[in-house]
Design an enzyme around this catalytic site. Sequence first.
Site, mmCIF file in Angstrom:
data_model
loop_
_atom_site.group_PDB
_atom_site.id
_atom_site.type_symbol
_atom_site.label_atom_id
_atom_site.label_comp_id
_atom_site.label_asym_id
_atom_site.label_seq_id
_atom_site.Cartn_x
_atom_site.Cartn_y
_atom_site.Cartn_z
ATOM 1 N N LEU A 40 0.602 -1.233 0.418
ATOM 2 C CA LEU A 40 -0.136 -0.217 -0.246
ATOM 3 C C LEU A 40 0.255 1.408 0.016
ATOM 4 C CD1 LEU A 40 -3.286 -0.669 2.512
ATOM 5 C CD2 LEU A 40 -2.875 -1.171 0.249
ATOM 6 N N GLY A 41 2.208 1.156 0.452
ATOM 7 C CA GLY A 41 3.097 2.104 0.627
ATOM 8 C C GLY A 41 4.377 1.961 1.566
ATOM 9 N N GLY A 43 7.330 4.506 4.487
ATOM 10 C CA GLY A 43 7.251 5.715 4.290
ATOM 11 C C GLY A 43 7.885 5.558 5.185
ATOM 12 N N GLY A 44 8.762 7.044 6.727
ATOM 13 C CA GLY A 44 10.103 6.796 7.049
ATOM 14 C C GLY A 44 10.112 5.564 7.911
ATOM 15 N N VAL A 48 3.959 -0.527 4.283
ATOM 16 C CA VAL A 48 2.636 -0.308 4.509
ATOM 17 C C VAL A 48 2.237 -1.790 4.105
ATOM 18 C CG1 VAL A 48 -0.130 0.127 5.069
ATOM 19 C CG2 VAL A 48 2.324 1.445 5.883
ATOM 20 N N ASP A 156 3.165 13.337 12.041
ATOM 21 C CA ASP A 156 2.941 13.287 10.718
ATOM 22 C C ASP A 156 1.559 12.860 9.729
ATOM 23 O OD1 ASP A 156 5.165 12.923 8.548
ATOM 24 O OD2 ASP A 156 4.816 10.676 8.321
#
Length: 303
Positions: A40-41, A43-44, A48, A156
């Site tokens: 799904l994605g 990030g830092g 996910v 965030d």
Amino acid sequence: MHRRTARAAPDGLRLRPVRHDPLLPDDPREVGRYRLTARLGEGGMGTVYLGLSPGERRVAVKVVRADLAADPGFRQRFAREIDSVRRVGGFHTAQVVDASSEGERPWLVTEYIPGPSLQRVLDEHGALPTRTLRALALGVAEALEGIHACGIVHRDLKPGNVIIAESGARVIDFGIARAVGATALTRTDFLVGTRGFLAPEQLTGAPLTPAVDAYAFGMVLAHACGAAPFPPGARLEPALRTLPADLSAVVTACLSADPAARPTPAQILEHLGGGKDRGAGDWLPPAVRTLVGLHNMPTVDAD
């Protein structure tokens, strides 16, 4: 792979189900008792995934980065944070389903909310109309109110962490960033947050308060109305001139350099008046409503 037949849109266009990114060779296929089906994605804090519970319910599974997982202090803070995050509920957040700070990589499972991110909406359709902005502001403020009530700071908040769902704006990825430490920077100068949405105090490593979320809230609305990103040295007032006075005042107050001058979520809700301009009708423009509808069709997952 699960295949679904696209349905016809009212205007005669063919609507196609959303296709998620496939798992990479190094991605896990299972986390706890959850089977992972797609990405799904990223990030830092980690990656996910879209997953399935034992009862075949769709969930979002966040797996923490390996370097953070190797920090015993992080694991302890993560475990404490899980207890707080489980208490967060409400209409405007993603409910926590399961979590673990044990094992090779800590992970967190939340409900999967079908809908595009606000970032995708802005990328594809540009600035939002006033009616949509007001509903967005009220929904996100109410989400932050619930998150802060549990002693959690999001840290965030950004368009990528706001999902535009059938039921309204939903805030995701909350609480876990707080587990990194009591300041914005860890011992290894790992910066929590996304540049462009960070409050001034987040850039200095100063102790953080819920006011950092108010700053990010102001930036989210500024992006959603097309005023941000701001040119260097730009004054806020001209950039926000397209907004109604009450929304402009909220954004300006949220972007104050002084954390104490920023409004709380409860003050934002009171200032915006709850039901103002929210009579009958859809809160989303037709094109965005169509995009939301695509995410609510049966999706195509890459196994």
